[in-house]
Design an enzyme around this catalytic site. Structure first.
Site, PDB file in Angstrom:
ATOM      1  CG  ASP A   1      -2.096   0.932   1.095  1.00 20.82           C
ATOM      2  OD1 ASP A   1      -2.336   1.434  -0.019  1.00 20.82           O
ATOM      3  OD2 ASP A   1      -2.777   1.177   2.119  1.00 20.82           O
TER       4      ASP A   1
ATOM      5  CG  ASN B   1      -7.881  -2.004  -5.147  1.00 18.72           C
ATOM      6  OD1 ASN B   1      -6.955  -2.785  -4.927  1.00 18.72           O
ATOM      7  ND2 ASN B   1      -8.135  -0.990  -4.333  1.00 18.72           N
TER       8      ASN B   1
HETATM    9  C1  IPE Z   1      -5.461  -2.724  -0.243  1.00 12.92           C
HETATM   10  O1  IPE Z   1      -5.091  -1.400  -0.444  1.00 12.92           O
HETATM   11  C2  IPE Z   1      -5.457  -3.460  -1.542  1.00 12.92           C
HETATM   12  C3  IPE Z   1      -4.150  -3.645  -2.146  1.00 12.92           C
HETATM   13  C4  IPE Z   1      -3.003  -3.322  -1.630  1.00 12.92           C
HETATM   14  C5  IPE Z   1      -4.150  -4.273  -3.439  1.00 12.92           C
HETATM   15  P1  IPE Z   1      -6.176  -0.245  -0.562  1.00 12.92           P
HETATM   16  O2  IPE Z   1      -5.432   1.019  -0.678  1.00 12.92           O
HETATM   17  O3  IPE Z   1      -7.136  -0.566  -1.632  1.00 12.92           O
HETATM   18  O4  IPE Z   1      -6.898  -0.370   0.855  1.00 12.92           O
HETATM   19  P2  IPE Z   1      -7.901   0.611   1.615  1.00 12.92           P
HETATM   20  O5  IPE Z   1      -9.110   0.742   0.763  1.00 12.92           O
HETATM   21  O6  IPE Z   1      -7.194   1.912   1.815  1.00 12.92           O
HETATM   22  O7  IPE Z   1      -8.167  -0.073   2.896  1.00 12.92           O
HETATM   23  C1  IPE Z   2      -1.521   0.297  -3.397  1.00 11.56           C
HETATM   24  O1  IPE Z   2      -1.329   1.661  -3.426  1.00 11.56           O
HETATM   25  C2  IPE Z   2      -1.777  -0.288  -4.756  1.00 11.56           C
HETATM   26  C3  IPE Z   2      -3.167  -0.738  -4.971  1.00 11.56           C
HETATM   27  C4  IPE Z   2      -4.114  -0.735  -4.083  1.00 11.56           C
HETATM   28  C5  IPE Z   2      -3.492  -1.221  -6.302  1.00 11.56           C
HETATM   29  P1  IPE Z   2      -2.535   2.680  -3.432  1.00 11.56           P
HETATM   30  O2  IPE Z   2      -2.922   2.943  -4.823  1.00 11.56           O
HETATM   31  O3  IPE Z   2      -3.634   2.186  -2.554  1.00 11.56           O
HETATM   32  O4  IPE Z   2      -1.847   3.961  -2.804  1.00 11.56           O
HETATM   33  P2  IPE Z   2      -2.465   4.956  -1.723  1.00 11.56           P
HETATM   34  O5  IPE Z   2      -2.994   4.136  -0.595  1.00 11.56           O
HETATM   35  O6  IPE Z   2      -3.557   5.710  -2.421  1.00 11.56           O
HETATM   36  O7  IPE Z   2      -1.328   5.812  -1.321  1.00 11.56           O
HETATM   37 MG    MG Z   3      -4.053   2.415  -0.599  1.00 12.79          MG
END
Ligand code: IPE
Ligand code: IPE
Ligand code: MG
Length: 246
Positions: free
Chosen positions: A21, A69
């Site tokens: 993340d 996602n």
């Molecule tokens: C969790 O990250 C999913 C992945 C890392 C693929 P998100 O960024 O989607 O999680 P939330 O929604 O902030 O909990």
């Molecule tokens: C994790 O990074 C990757 C996926 C969930 C696909 P994020 O895209 O969630 O990055 P933040 O949480 O917005 O920084």
């Molecule tokens: Mg995230």
């Protein structure tokens, strides 16, 4: 002393799972678009995969795309799918060179055809590799996984293949996407968020949880070593008393 030297090679976690993340926030910090963060995130995937295999970790599972996602802006979803295709094409060599087998969990039917074609190709090409299993969680949600398992088991009960009394942990395990994987020993989440976000709810029942503020694109080999050292300094009691363990 090097961090790597602090790791006891005979007490490695058998299965490490990572919630990767912070890509978006990392990009924002650089004044760039979110896509740039996702792209840099693939560098961390390679570094963590290679160093896990090199250490002797047998199972590494990476949360790459959740069922939730799909609700992101269409353009971001497209970018992530494209990145997935190009990474699979590019990293097949890394997997072969390191004798790593690729596996995928999730509602894979929901993926665009181009992605599943590339994915199945790499899975097939690496199927006899046996140093480490790298599992990508794609269109993965733990609740979705449980729904599928309950449906499958229900059909079997209805058709007298399984009797309800026989349903136990083993049977449930056998109906999850992770049926071929051991329980998670160490769950890492980057970016400072301390939540599970629908990842491997059943499989982390007794996992050690490790949260770090490091954003995924900055997560390096040393950050992985640090998580493992931290894990090895914990006492896993599995409900027993400390005295029973010694
Ligand atoms: C969790 O990250 C999913 C992945 C890392 C693929 P998100 O960024 O989607 O999680 P939330 O929604 O902030 O909990
Ligand atoms: C994790 O990074 C990757 C996926 C969930 C696909 P994020 O895209 O969630 O990055 P933040 O949480 O917005 O920084
Ligand atoms: Mg995230």
């Amino acid at each position: 002393m090097d961090l790597r030297d602090k790791i006891h090679i005979d007490r490695l976690p058998n299965h490490i799972a990572i919630i990767m993340d912070g890509n978006g926030r990392w990009a924002k910090q650089q004044g760039k678009l979110r896509a740039f963060g996702h792209e840099r995130g693939t560098k961390s995937v390679r570094e963590v995969t290679e160093s896990s295999a090199e250490l002797g970790i047998k199972n590494l599972t990476l949360y790459a795309f959740s069922t939730e996602n799909w609700n992101r802006p269409k353009l971001e979803v497209q970018t992530l799918m494209k990145l997935l295709i190009s990474s699979l094409k590019k990293e097949i060599n890394t997997l072969q060179d390191n004798n790593i087998k690729l596996n995928a969990i999730g509602d894979l039917n929901a993926l665009p055809t181009k992605v599943s074609r590339e994915l199945n190709d790499v899975i097939d090409k690496t199927k006899t590799n046996d140093r480490m299993t790298l599992t990508l969680a794609l269109s993965y949600g733990s609740r979705d996984e449980i729904i599928h398992a309950v449906r499958d088991i229900s059909h079997k009960v209805k058709n007298n293949i399984i009797s309800p009394e026989k349903i136990d942990e083993y049977i449930i395990n056998q109906h999850l996407y992770t049926r071929n994987l051991p329980d998670v020993d160490l769950l890492i989440r980057t970016s400072g968020e301390q939540r599970i976000s629908n990842f491997l709810l059943w499989q982390i029942a007794y996992a050690e949880l490790y949260f770090t503020d490091v954003l995924w694109p900055d997560f390096s080999k040393d950050d992985l070593y640090e998580a493992i050292v931290n894990y090895q300094n914990r006492e896993r009691r599995f409900g027993k008393t400390s005295e029973q363990l010694s």
